[in-house]
Design a protein around this motif. Sequence first.
Motif, PDB file in Angstrom:
ATOM      1  N   GLY A 130      -6.710 -12.639   7.414  1.00 50.51           N
ATOM      2  CA  GLY A 130      -6.194 -13.300   6.335  1.00 50.51           C
ATOM      3  C   GLY A 130      -4.347 -13.218   5.838  1.00 50.51           C
ATOM      4  N   VAL A 131      -3.922 -13.604   4.942  1.00 51.24           N
ATOM      5  CA  VAL A 131      -2.669 -13.671   4.672  1.00 51.24           C
ATOM      6  C   VAL A 131      -2.575 -13.126   3.226  1.00 51.24           C
ATOM      7  CG1 VAL A 131      -0.426 -14.885   4.426  1.00 51.24           C
ATOM      8  CG2 VAL A 131      -1.868 -15.487   6.176  1.00 51.24           C
ATOM      9  N   PHE A 132      -1.471 -12.138   3.220  1.00 53.32           N
ATOM     10  CA  PHE A 132      -1.421 -11.304   1.778  1.00 53.32           C
ATOM     11  C   PHE A 132      -0.210 -11.118   1.454  1.00 53.32           C
ATOM     12  CE2 PHE A 132      -5.456 -10.321   3.903  1.00 53.32           C
ATOM     13  CZ  PHE A 132      -6.391 -10.417   2.896  1.00 53.32           C
ATOM     14  N   GLY A 133       0.219 -11.096   0.202  1.00 51.93           N
ATOM     15  CA  GLY A 133       1.386 -10.587  -0.200  1.00 51.93           C
ATOM     16  C   GLY A 133       1.494  -9.205  -0.833  1.00 51.93           C
ATOM     17  N   GLY A 134       1.784  -9.217  -2.003  1.00 54.75           N
ATOM     18  CA  GLY A 134       1.713  -7.814  -2.655  1.00 54.75           C
ATOM     19  C   GLY A 134       0.720  -7.588  -3.621  1.00 54.75           C
ATOM     20  N   ASN A 135       0.554  -6.381  -4.287  1.00 49.79           N
ATOM     21  CA  ASN A 135      -0.456  -6.234  -5.242  1.00 49.79           C
ATOM     22  C   ASN A 135      -0.339  -6.871  -6.610  1.00 49.79           C
ATOM     23  OD1 ASN A 135      -1.852  -4.353  -7.454  1.00 49.79           O
ATOM     24  ND2 ASN A 135      -2.995  -4.012  -5.578  1.00 49.79           N
ATOM     25  N   ILE A 136      -1.423  -7.275  -7.266  1.00 54.85           N
ATOM     26  CA  ILE A 136      -1.401  -8.176  -8.283  1.00 54.85           C
ATOM     27  C   ILE A 136      -0.661  -7.321  -9.628  1.00 54.85           C
ATOM     28  CG2 ILE A 136      -3.589  -7.389  -9.135  1.00 54.85           C
ATOM     29  CD1 ILE A 136      -4.034 -10.305 -10.339  1.00 54.85           C
ATOM     30  N   ASN A 137      -0.839  -5.980  -9.466  1.00 57.85           N
ATOM     31  CA  ASN A 137      -0.402  -5.213 -10.583  1.00 57.85           C
ATOM     32  C   ASN A 137       1.109  -4.840 -10.531  1.00 57.85           C
ATOM     33  OD1 ASN A 137      -2.962  -4.238 -11.976  1.00 57.85           O
ATOM     34  ND2 ASN A 137      -3.532  -3.929  -9.775  1.00 57.85           N
ATOM     35  N   THR A 138       1.463  -4.827  -9.448  1.00 52.79           N
ATOM     36  CA  THR A 138       2.994  -4.638  -9.254  1.00 52.79           C
ATOM     37  C   THR A 138       3.773  -5.686  -8.812  1.00 52.79           C
ATOM     38  OG1 THR A 138       2.405  -3.778  -6.811  1.00 52.79           O
ATOM     39  CG2 THR A 138       2.457  -2.048  -8.592  1.00 52.79           C
ATOM     40  N   GLY A 139       3.303  -6.808  -8.453  1.00 54.63           N
ATOM     41  CA  GLY A 139       4.129  -8.175  -8.099  1.00 54.63           C
ATOM     42  C   GLY A 139       3.619  -8.685  -6.907  1.00 54.63           C
ATOM     43  N   VAL A 140       2.884  -9.856  -6.936  1.00 58.32           N
ATOM     44  CA  VAL A 140       2.603 -10.476  -5.851  1.00 58.32           C
ATOM     45  C   VAL A 140       3.739 -10.767  -4.910  1.00 58.32           C
ATOM     46  CG1 VAL A 140       1.410 -12.678  -4.976  1.00 58.32           C
ATOM     47  CG2 VAL A 140       0.561 -11.311  -6.821  1.00 58.32           C
ATOM     48  N   GLY A 144       6.815  -8.101   0.559  1.00 55.76           N
ATOM     49  CA  GLY A 144       6.802  -9.015   1.894  1.00 55.76           C
ATOM     50  C   GLY A 144       5.460  -9.721   2.005  1.00 55.76           C
ATOM     51  N   ILE A 145       5.328 -10.433   3.260  1.00 60.83           N
ATOM     52  CA  ILE A 145       3.980 -11.237   3.436  1.00 60.83           C
ATOM     53  C   ILE A 145       3.425 -10.616   4.766  1.00 60.83           C
ATOM     54  CG2 ILE A 145       3.053 -13.452   4.217  1.00 60.83           C
ATOM     55  CD1 ILE A 145       4.274 -13.349   1.363  1.00 60.83           C
ATOM     56  N   ALA A 146       2.012 -10.540   4.797  1.00 60.25           N
ATOM     57  CA  ALA A 146       1.382  -9.958   5.818  1.00 60.25           C
ATOM     58  C   ALA A 146       0.168 -10.801   6.388  1.00 60.25           C
ATOM     59  CB  ALA A 146       0.821  -8.515   5.461  1.00 60.25           C
ATOM     60  N   GLY A 147       0.134 -10.709   7.765  1.00 58.79           N
ATOM     61  CA  GLY A 147      -0.852 -11.335   8.216  1.00 58.79           C
ATOM     62  C   GLY A 147      -1.940 -10.077   9.008  1.00 58.79           C
ATOM     63  N   THR A 148      -3.058 -10.112   8.842  1.00 58.63           N
ATOM     64  CA  THR A 148      -3.991  -8.993   9.097  1.00 58.63           C
ATOM     65  C   THR A 148      -5.305  -9.546   9.493  1.00 58.63           C
ATOM     66  OG1 THR A 148      -3.064  -7.701   7.005  1.00 58.63           O
ATOM     67  CG2 THR A 148      -5.114  -6.939   7.989  1.00 58.63           C
ATOM     68  N   VAL A 149      -5.894  -8.894  10.513  1.00 57.73           N
ATOM     69  CA  VAL A 149      -7.132  -9.019  11.379  1.00 57.73           C
ATOM     70  C   VAL A 149      -7.930  -8.148  11.339  1.00 57.73           C
ATOM     71  CG1 VAL A 149      -5.896  -9.406  13.435  1.00 57.73           C
ATOM     72  CG2 VAL A 149      -8.094 -10.727  12.737  1.00 57.73           C
ATOM     73  N   ARG A 150      -9.303  -8.367  11.551  1.00 57.24           N
ATOM     74  CA  ARG A 150     -10.063  -6.849  11.756  1.00 57.24           C
ATOM     75  C   ARG A 150     -11.303  -7.483  12.503  1.00 57.24           C
ATOM     76  NH1 ARG A 150     -14.634  -4.328   8.926  1.00 57.24           N
ATOM     77  NH2 ARG A 150     -14.946  -2.353   9.666  1.00 57.24           N
ATOM     78  N   ALA A 151     -11.870  -6.967  13.711  1.00 56.55           N
ATOM     79  CA  ALA A 151     -12.763  -7.481  14.517  1.00 56.55           C
ATOM     80  C   ALA A 151     -13.748  -6.116  14.647  1.00 56.55           C
ATOM     81  CB  ALA A 151     -12.510  -8.132  15.716  1.00 56.55           C
TER      82      ALA A 151
END
Length: 365
Positions: A130-140, A144-151
Amino acid sequence: MKFRIGGRLQLDPAFGGTSPRIPNGFGSNIEVRRAWIETYLTIDNAIELAFQYDVNTDRTPIQDAAAAYRGVEGLVVSFGNYKEPFSLQQLISDNNTTFVERALPDALVPARNTGFSSATYGSRWTLTGGVFGGNINTGVELGGIAGTVRATYAPILSETEVLHLGIAGSFRSYDQNDRSLAFSSKPEAFVFQTSLINTGPIRNAADLARLGIEAAYQNGPFRVQGEYILARVGRDGLLPGATFEGGYVEGAWVINGKGRPYQLKTNYGADLAIFKGVQVGEEQRLTRGGIGVFELAGRFSFLDLKDGGIRGGVERNWTAGLNWYPDRNIRLMANYIYASAKGSPAVDRRDIEADIAEFRLQLYW
């Protein structure tokens, strides 16, 4: 259509001390760790809506706030604020973790942020990205912007035996005006107020690359689990990059019960291929004349926050734990933690030791 309202309450008493002594190391000797209200709505067994709210905190009250589509077998598409697909111990719910708090390297893990992910799974494997920004509570828009993957893959998978293997990676880029990156960890006790190791704000952080390796083996009531996490911070200008690392190994024995169920798929989010909670049989319930279920556990963990001119310290912890499940939806926990930190910023970069006894009364429904 199915609608469910649930919640969890975790009350944590603790006491202990440090050498050398830290004044007011404990803000108080008892804290409400979590007090959540949770709602879940399932539509046509294909659409899942989830919302969790912690009434005990003003800083990050919103936990999971997500929507997912799982109408295609073997596929789950999710959007919202939830955990990035990284780290077995982080993805296991705090209702079900073996110890009162997660191990030290959890400080290097991204946890909950707002984003979009897609997960697929088979009879023994899972893949989530997935692609993720910041936390909804502290500011999306912050962080920065992250790409994260798990297998993950389970070469052994039966009702009584599981061998779990997993790997995760994440890369997050930061805006040049963002100065939010820092790592710290309390000695695996929420009630203890001081972080023994702490990088402080990392100047000119440009990006953060993470690698996580995880493994677990369960045979009947016995389980061994471990992870190694590496985090590499790239920095702008002439400042050198910094590499931090941590890991843990834990073992647990459900003394008079079965091993934990292993869950491959999810209703929403990234919590695929995880272990669920200890099960209490009908005849074992205290309200049915039983004695409940007991679980004995031990853990070693370490976290190194010293590199690239950053002197955050190095900590090693040893923990012993006993859990009692007297009935369904009730858990009592007792942990003893010995923590040893070298170069601790909490005591002017001297070495420090801590002995902590912490407990938890947990209700969940």
